[in-house]
Motif scaffolding. Structure first.
Motif, PDB file in Angstrom:
ATOM      1  N   GLY A 173       5.428   3.735 -34.468  1.00 11.43           N
ATOM      2  CA  GLY A 173       6.572   3.391 -33.634  1.00 11.43           C
ATOM      3  C   GLY A 173       6.492   3.954 -32.225  1.00 11.43           C
ATOM      4  N   ALA A 174       7.601   3.762 -31.481  1.00 15.68           N
ATOM      5  CA  ALA A 174       7.625   4.062 -30.058  1.00 15.68           C
ATOM      6  C   ALA A 174       7.592   5.555 -29.760  1.00 15.68           C
ATOM      7  CB  ALA A 174       8.859   3.420 -29.413  1.00 15.68           C
ATOM      8  N   TRP A 175       8.443   6.340 -30.448  1.00 15.33           N
ATOM      9  CA  TRP A 175       8.528   7.749 -30.090  1.00 15.33           C
ATOM     10  C   TRP A 175       7.275   8.535 -30.436  1.00 15.33           C
ATOM     11  CZ3 TRP A 175      11.186   9.734 -26.474  1.00 15.33           C
ATOM     12  CH2 TRP A 175      12.400   9.147 -26.103  1.00 15.33           C
ATOM     13  N   PRO A 176       6.648   8.347 -31.612  1.00 13.71           N
ATOM     14  CA  PRO A 176       5.355   9.000 -31.842  1.00 13.71           C
ATOM     15  C   PRO A 176       4.311   8.605 -30.800  1.00 13.71           C
ATOM     16  CG  PRO A 176       6.283   8.261 -33.910  1.00 13.71           C
ATOM     17  CD  PRO A 176       7.155   7.685 -32.836  1.00 13.71           C
ATOM     18  N   PHE A 177       4.372   7.352 -30.358  1.00 17.74           N
ATOM     19  CA  PHE A 177       3.449   6.911 -29.316  1.00 17.74           C
ATOM     20  C   PHE A 177       3.697   7.678 -28.020  1.00 17.74           C
ATOM     21  CE2 PHE A 177       2.503   4.252 -25.643  1.00 17.74           C
ATOM     22  CZ  PHE A 177       1.196   3.862 -25.891  1.00 17.74           C
ATOM     23  N   ARG A 178       4.965   7.833 -27.640  1.00 16.36           N
ATOM     24  CA  ARG A 178       5.291   8.573 -26.418  1.00 16.36           C
ATOM     25  C   ARG A 178       4.816  10.019 -26.503  1.00 16.36           C
ATOM     26  NH1 ARG A 178      10.242   5.549 -26.759  1.00 16.36           N
ATOM     27  NH2 ARG A 178      10.473   4.132 -24.983  1.00 16.36           N
ATOM     28  N   ILE A 179       5.014  10.636 -27.666  1.00 11.41           N
ATOM     29  CA  ILE A 179       4.596  12.031 -27.840  1.00 11.41           C
ATOM     30  C   ILE A 179       3.084  12.157 -27.697  1.00 11.41           C
ATOM     31  CG2 ILE A 179       4.455  13.929 -29.499  1.00 11.41           C
ATOM     32  CD1 ILE A 179       7.169  12.940 -30.610  1.00 11.41           C
ATOM     33  N   ALA A 180       2.351  11.231 -28.302  1.00  5.64           N
ATOM     34  CA  ALA A 180       0.892  11.270 -28.209  1.00  5.64           C
ATOM     35  C   ALA A 180       0.406  10.923 -26.801  1.00  5.64           C
ATOM     36  CB  ALA A 180       0.289  10.299 -29.229  1.00  5.64           C
ATOM     37  N   LEU A 181       1.150  10.067 -26.128  1.00  8.87           N
ATOM     38  CA  LEU A 181       0.732   9.627 -24.803  1.00  8.87           C
ATOM     39  C   LEU A 181       0.967  10.689 -23.730  1.00  8.87           C
ATOM     40  CD1 LEU A 181      -0.351   7.199 -23.149  1.00  8.87           C
ATOM     41  CD2 LEU A 181       2.031   6.507 -22.796  1.00  8.87           C
ATOM     42  N   PHE A 182       1.950  11.552 -23.948  1.00  9.70           N
ATOM     43  CA  PHE A 182       2.318  12.519 -22.912  1.00  9.70           C
ATOM     44  C   PHE A 182       1.139  13.387 -22.462  1.00  9.70           C
ATOM     45  CE2 PHE A 182       4.027  16.571 -21.414  1.00  9.70           C
ATOM     46  CZ  PHE A 182       4.894  16.126 -20.418  1.00  9.70           C
ATOM     47  N   PRO A 183       0.403  14.053 -23.370  1.00  9.46           N
ATOM     48  CA  PRO A 183      -0.735  14.857 -22.899  1.00  9.46           C
ATOM     49  C   PRO A 183      -1.829  14.019 -22.243  1.00  9.46           C
ATOM     50  CG  PRO A 183      -0.726  14.721 -25.289  1.00  9.46           C
ATOM     51  CD  PRO A 183       0.584  14.153 -24.827  1.00  9.46           C
ATOM     52  N   VAL A 184      -1.974  12.767 -22.683  1.00  5.97           N
ATOM     53  CA  VAL A 184      -2.967  11.887 -22.061  1.00  5.97           C
ATOM     54  C   VAL A 184      -2.590  11.623 -20.606  1.00  5.97           C
ATOM     55  CG1 VAL A 184      -4.021   9.593 -22.120  1.00  5.97           C
ATOM     56  CG2 VAL A 184      -3.542  10.803 -24.263  1.00  5.97           C
ATOM     57  N   LEU A 185      -1.307  11.360 -20.363  1.00 12.18           N
ATOM     58  CA  LEU A 185      -0.856  11.106 -18.998  1.00 12.18           C
ATOM     59  C   LEU A 185      -0.930  12.364 -18.142  1.00 12.18           C
ATOM     60  CD1 LEU A 185       2.200   8.744 -19.569  1.00 12.18           C
ATOM     61  CD2 LEU A 185      -0.030   8.153 -18.611  1.00 12.18           C
ATOM     62  N   VAL A 186      -0.642  13.511 -18.733  1.00  9.53           N
ATOM     63  CA  VAL A 186      -0.772  14.771 -17.983  1.00  9.53           C
ATOM     64  C   VAL A 186      -2.215  14.957 -17.546  1.00  9.53           C
ATOM     65  CG1 VAL A 186      -0.659  17.277 -18.148  1.00  9.53           C
ATOM     66  CG2 VAL A 186       1.204  15.892 -19.067  1.00  9.53           C
ATOM     67  N   TRP A 187      -3.142  14.763 -18.459  1.00 12.98           N
ATOM     68  CA  TRP A 187      -4.566  14.886 -18.126  1.00 12.98           C
ATOM     69  C   TRP A 187      -4.952  13.901 -17.023  1.00 12.98           C
ATOM     70  CZ3 TRP A 187      -8.398  11.182 -18.434  1.00 12.98           C
ATOM     71  CH2 TRP A 187      -9.717  11.636 -18.266  1.00 12.98           C
ATOM     72  N   TYR A 188      -4.532  12.665 -17.184  1.00  9.97           N
ATOM     73  CA  TYR A 188      -4.880  11.628 -16.207  1.00  9.97           C
ATOM     74  C   TYR A 188      -4.272  11.953 -14.846  1.00  9.97           C
ATOM     75  CZ  TYR A 188      -5.750   6.924 -14.407  1.00  9.97           C
ATOM     76  OH  TYR A 188      -6.187   5.855 -13.668  1.00  9.97           O
ATOM     77  N   PHE A 189      -3.031  12.393 -14.844  1.00  9.54           N
ATOM     78  CA  PHE A 189      -2.327  12.699 -13.602  1.00  9.54           C
ATOM     79  C   PHE A 189      -3.009  13.846 -12.852  1.00  9.54           C
ATOM     80  CE2 PHE A 189       1.102  15.135 -11.447  1.00  9.54           C
ATOM     81  CZ  PHE A 189       1.489  14.187 -10.522  1.00  9.54           C
ATOM     82  N   LEU A 190      -3.434  14.867 -13.582  1.00  6.29           N
ATOM     83  CA  LEU A 190      -4.013  16.049 -12.936  1.00  6.29           C
ATOM     84  C   LEU A 190      -5.463  15.835 -12.506  1.00  6.29           C
ATOM     85  CD1 LEU A 190      -2.575  18.897 -15.197  1.00  6.29           C
ATOM     86  CD2 LEU A 190      -1.782  18.181 -12.920  1.00  6.29           C
ATOM     87  N   LEU A 191      -6.222  15.072 -13.284  1.00 12.93           N
ATOM     88  CA  LEU A 191      -7.653  14.980 -13.038  1.00 12.93           C
ATOM     89  C   LEU A 191      -8.095  13.716 -12.312  1.00 12.93           C
ATOM     90  CD1 LEU A 191      -9.143  16.455 -16.345  1.00 12.93           C
ATOM     91  CD2 LEU A 191      -8.551  17.611 -14.209  1.00 12.93           C
ATOM     92  N   ARG A 192      -7.266  12.686 -12.310  1.00 12.92           N
ATOM     93  CA  ARG A 192      -7.646  11.444 -11.629  1.00 12.92           C
ATOM     94  C   ARG A 192      -7.027  11.442 -10.237  1.00 12.92           C
ATOM     95  NH1 ARG A 192     -11.850   9.203 -14.222  1.00 12.92           N
ATOM     96  NH2 ARG A 192     -11.309   7.166 -13.363  1.00 12.92           N
ATOM     97  N   GLY A 193      -7.741  12.093  -9.304  1.00 13.81           N
ATOM     98  CA  GLY A 193      -7.201  12.282  -7.961  1.00 13.81           C
ATOM     99  C   GLY A 193      -6.946  10.991  -7.212  1.00 13.81           C
ATOM    100  N   VAL A 194      -7.796   9.991  -7.389  1.00 13.99           N
ATOM    101  CA  VAL A 194      -7.613   8.725  -6.670  1.00 13.99           C
ATOM    102  C   VAL A 194      -6.260   8.110  -7.018  1.00 13.99           C
ATOM    103  CG1 VAL A 194      -8.449   6.361  -6.425  1.00 13.99           C
ATOM    104  CG2 VAL A 194     -10.077   8.251  -6.441  1.00 13.99           C
ATOM    105  N   ALA A 195      -5.958   8.042  -8.309  1.00 16.00           N
ATOM    106  CA  ALA A 195      -4.694   7.444  -8.745  1.00 16.00           C
ATOM    107  C   ALA A 195      -3.503   8.284  -8.289  1.00 16.00           C
ATOM    108  CB  ALA A 195      -4.680   7.289 -10.263  1.00 16.00           C
TER     109      ALA A 195
END
Length: 352
Positions: free
Chosen positions: A27-49
């Motif tokens: 479902g949606a909320w487990p997906f959001r929980i799993a996605l959060f660290p992925v987005l944190v990693w992407y946000f911090l390490l993908r400087g271009v974006a």
């Protein structure tokens, strides 16, 4: 500067499959929980974006800075995560028509019933995958001209995970004069060709023997002899249009194709208006222009004024819903690889 479509695809197939499985099975909320660290990693390490997000947000709110800018930008990335979840739901057929608000679904269906097919201009703003629910459930003939190479692994994964075929798609790098004629037949039968009008295409090469929507010779529709592969593979053209207080490169291809096909031209958008596990989406579908009345001698002038009107239309939408603008690259200084139209009086000098 790297062209947007040449940016490497982030994430492994295993990681993508895990995220899709979580969304579909838990479902949606487990997906959001799993996605959060992925987005944190992407946000911090993908400087271009991240820098592209900063630049875009500061154009809208020049006073943004410091912690507020970082927080606003991360919210921008979170909205992108929500869009990924919605994409999975749309491909799975899990978004009911009752979740779609606005007159867009009805207006699109009415245009289809009247047989008034044409070109539909879209942009990477909101979530157009949700539109698939309309076309599929009302049996509307929709064909998307896309450049899927940038997300090829994810699209293949969604097809495998959901067991559902993707919407009809044609790579823009494979548009030949014959394909343009086939698109014209589709439109004449009342079908719709959906094409993004906010990204500079990759220049085709003569070795490919192919041409994109920007390089199809306009005389093909007049019944002339089709262009050879070499001549058809000329560099795609862009025009700089005023967009959020500065000229930005937009592709001429969608408008050249509209002039070529001599058809109705529409705009279509889909905005997430309500969050949570049961989101609602506002769909707007509206007439934009009619290229049937455009004479061949007036095509260039029509293309230029239509492109600027579309840029203004998109700007208004983006300002209303800025966090649903999903172009995470330097939009105003895309590397057009010498595709800028030298005849364009509005084309500015590029920064070094």
């Amino acid at each position: 500067m790297t062209h947007w479509a040449r940016l490497s695809e982030t994430g492994s197939t295993t990681g993508m499959r895990l995220m899709v499985t979580i969304r579909r099975r838990l479902g949606a909320w487990p997906f959001r929980i799993a996605l959060f660290p992925v987005l944190v990693w992407y946000f911090l390490l993908r400087g271009v974006a991240r820098r592209a997000s900063f630049d875009f947000l500061k154009r809208l709110e020049p006073e943004l800075g410091g912690v507020r800018l970082w927080a606003r930008s991360f919210a921008h990335f979170m909205q992108f995560g929500e869009a990924i979840m919605d994409k999975v739901s749309a491909w799975s057929g899990e978004i009911p028509l009752t979740s779609l608000t606005g007159t867009g679904p009805e207006d699109l269906r009415d245009a289809a019933l009247r047989g008034e097919g044409g070109i539909i201009l879209v942009a990477h703003h909101g979530n157009l995958d949700v539109i698939n629910a309309i076309g599929e459930r009302h049996d509307i003939d929709l064909c998307a001209l896309v450049h899927t190479r940038h997300a090829e692994k994810f699209n293949q994964l969604l097809e495998q995970a959901t067991g559902r075929k993707p919407p009809q798609m044609i790579e823009v790098s494979e548009i030949t004069p014959a394909t343009a004629m086939a698109l014209g037949d589709r439109v004449n039968r009342g079908g719709f060709v959906v094409i993004a009008a906010d990204r500079v295409p990759i220049p085709p090469t003569v070795d490919d023997g192919k041409a994109d929507a920007n390089s199809v010779e306009a005389n093909t529709a007049e019944g002339s002899r089709p262009a050879s592969p070499a001549s058809a593979a000329a560099s795609p053209r862009v025009l700089h249009c005023d967009f959020i207080d500065q000229p930005a490169p937009f592709p001429q291809g969608p408008f050249m194709l509209a002039a070529l096909l001599r058809c109705h031209v529409y705009t279509l958008s889909c905005i997430r208006e309500q969050g949570g596990a049961h989101p609602r989406f506002r769909v707007d579908f509206a007439p934009f222009d009619d290229s049937r009345a455009v004479k061949r001698s007036g095509r260039e002038a029509w293309i230029q004024q239509a492109m600027q009107r579309h840029a203004r239309h998109l700007e208004a939408r983006v300002k209303r819903h800025p966090l649903q603008w999903f172009n995470f690259f330097d939009f105003w200084h895309q590397a057009p690889d010498s595709t800028s139209n030298p005849d364009s009086a509005s084309a500015p000098k590029q920064d070094a």
